[in-house]
Scaffold this active site. Sequence first.
Site, PDB file in Angstrom:
ATOM      1  N   GLN A  59       5.330  -0.920 -10.432  1.00  0.00           N
ATOM      2  CA  GLN A  59       4.493  -0.106  -9.538  1.00  0.00           C
ATOM      3  C   GLN A  59       3.776   0.975 -10.344  1.00  0.00           C
ATOM      4  O   GLN A  59       4.385   1.633 -11.194  1.00  0.00           O
ATOM      5  CB  GLN A  59       5.354   0.546  -8.441  1.00  0.00           C
ATOM      6  CG  GLN A  59       4.526   1.261  -7.383  1.00  0.00           C
ATOM      7  CD  GLN A  59       5.372   1.832  -6.244  1.00  0.00           C
ATOM      8  OE1 GLN A  59       6.603   1.822  -6.301  1.00  0.00           O
ATOM      9  NE2 GLN A  59       4.703   2.337  -5.231  1.00  0.00           N
TER      10      GLN A  59
ATOM     11  N   HIS B 262       2.012  -0.283  -0.917  1.00  0.00           N
ATOM     12  CA  HIS B 262       0.875  -1.194  -0.700  1.00  0.00           C
ATOM     13  C   HIS B 262       1.319  -2.612  -1.008  1.00  0.00           C
ATOM     14  O   HIS B 262       2.253  -2.833  -1.772  1.00  0.00           O
ATOM     15  CB  HIS B 262      -0.320  -0.804  -1.580  1.00  0.00           C
ATOM     16  CG  HIS B 262       0.019  -0.710  -3.027  1.00  0.00           C
ATOM     17  ND1 HIS B 262       0.617   0.411  -3.574  1.00  0.00           N
ATOM     18  CD2 HIS B 262      -0.107  -1.590  -4.040  1.00  0.00           C
ATOM     19  CE1 HIS B 262       0.821   0.206  -4.855  1.00  0.00           C
ATOM     20  NE2 HIS B 262       0.409  -1.004  -5.172  1.00  0.00           N
TER      21      HIS B 262
ATOM     22  N   HIS C 242      -0.135  -6.419  -2.215  1.00  0.00           N
ATOM     23  CA  HIS C 242      -1.240  -7.141  -2.848  1.00  0.00           C
ATOM     24  C   HIS C 242      -1.434  -8.505  -2.183  1.00  0.00           C
ATOM     25  O   HIS C 242      -0.451  -9.210  -1.913  1.00  0.00           O
ATOM     26  CB  HIS C 242      -0.934  -7.418  -4.321  1.00  0.00           C
ATOM     27  CG  HIS C 242      -0.722  -6.205  -5.167  1.00  0.00           C
ATOM     28  ND1 HIS C 242      -1.677  -5.743  -6.044  1.00  0.00           N
ATOM     29  CD2 HIS C 242       0.332  -5.358  -5.301  1.00  0.00           C
ATOM     30  CE1 HIS C 242      -1.212  -4.674  -6.685  1.00  0.00           C
ATOM     31  NE2 HIS C 242       0.009  -4.418  -6.248  1.00  0.00           N
TER      32      HIS C 242
END
Length: 143
Positions: free
Chosen positions: A100, A106, A108
């Site tokens: 990270q 988040h 992907h």
Amino acid sequence: MSLHGDYDDQNIFAKIIRGEAPCVKLFEDDVAIAFMDIFPQAKGHCLVVPKEPARNLLELSEDAAAEAMKRVKALAAAVEKALQPDGVTVVQFNGAPAGQTVFHIHIHVIPQWEGQALASHGGGKQADMDELNALADKIKAAL
Ligand code: 5GP
């Protein structure tokens, strides 16, 4: 411990959520925003970013995680329809040792084509903005 700590509201995705930094946006609602990754590992690489201020999946609420996954599925379907890849990788990194680099949760969504290797995670070069906008227009049209 790298997986737990104070949330830094000056991280780049927090700024994008607040509208203080630009992005090539795909969609936005009350719980998440999605936009193109600016250092893509493949053409069409995009991100779903829950708005809850959490560093990673371990710190994200169950509700926000569930809502995020609905949007990941919708975005993966739009990427498939728009770009017709042979595969789609959905991946999410927690903590620096896991890879990270931006410490706001988040996910992907990365389309892949037979015989085309991904650029390495964190090693992609900055996308051409015209190309990024054109890819985003196709994905948005398929949402
Ligand atoms: P992580 O390594 O934290 O899982 O992924 C962070 C992702 O954010 C990387 O794929 C990186 O290319 C992308 N990224 C980093 N900075 C920016 C930025 O300013 N704008 C956008 N759109 N993506 C970014």
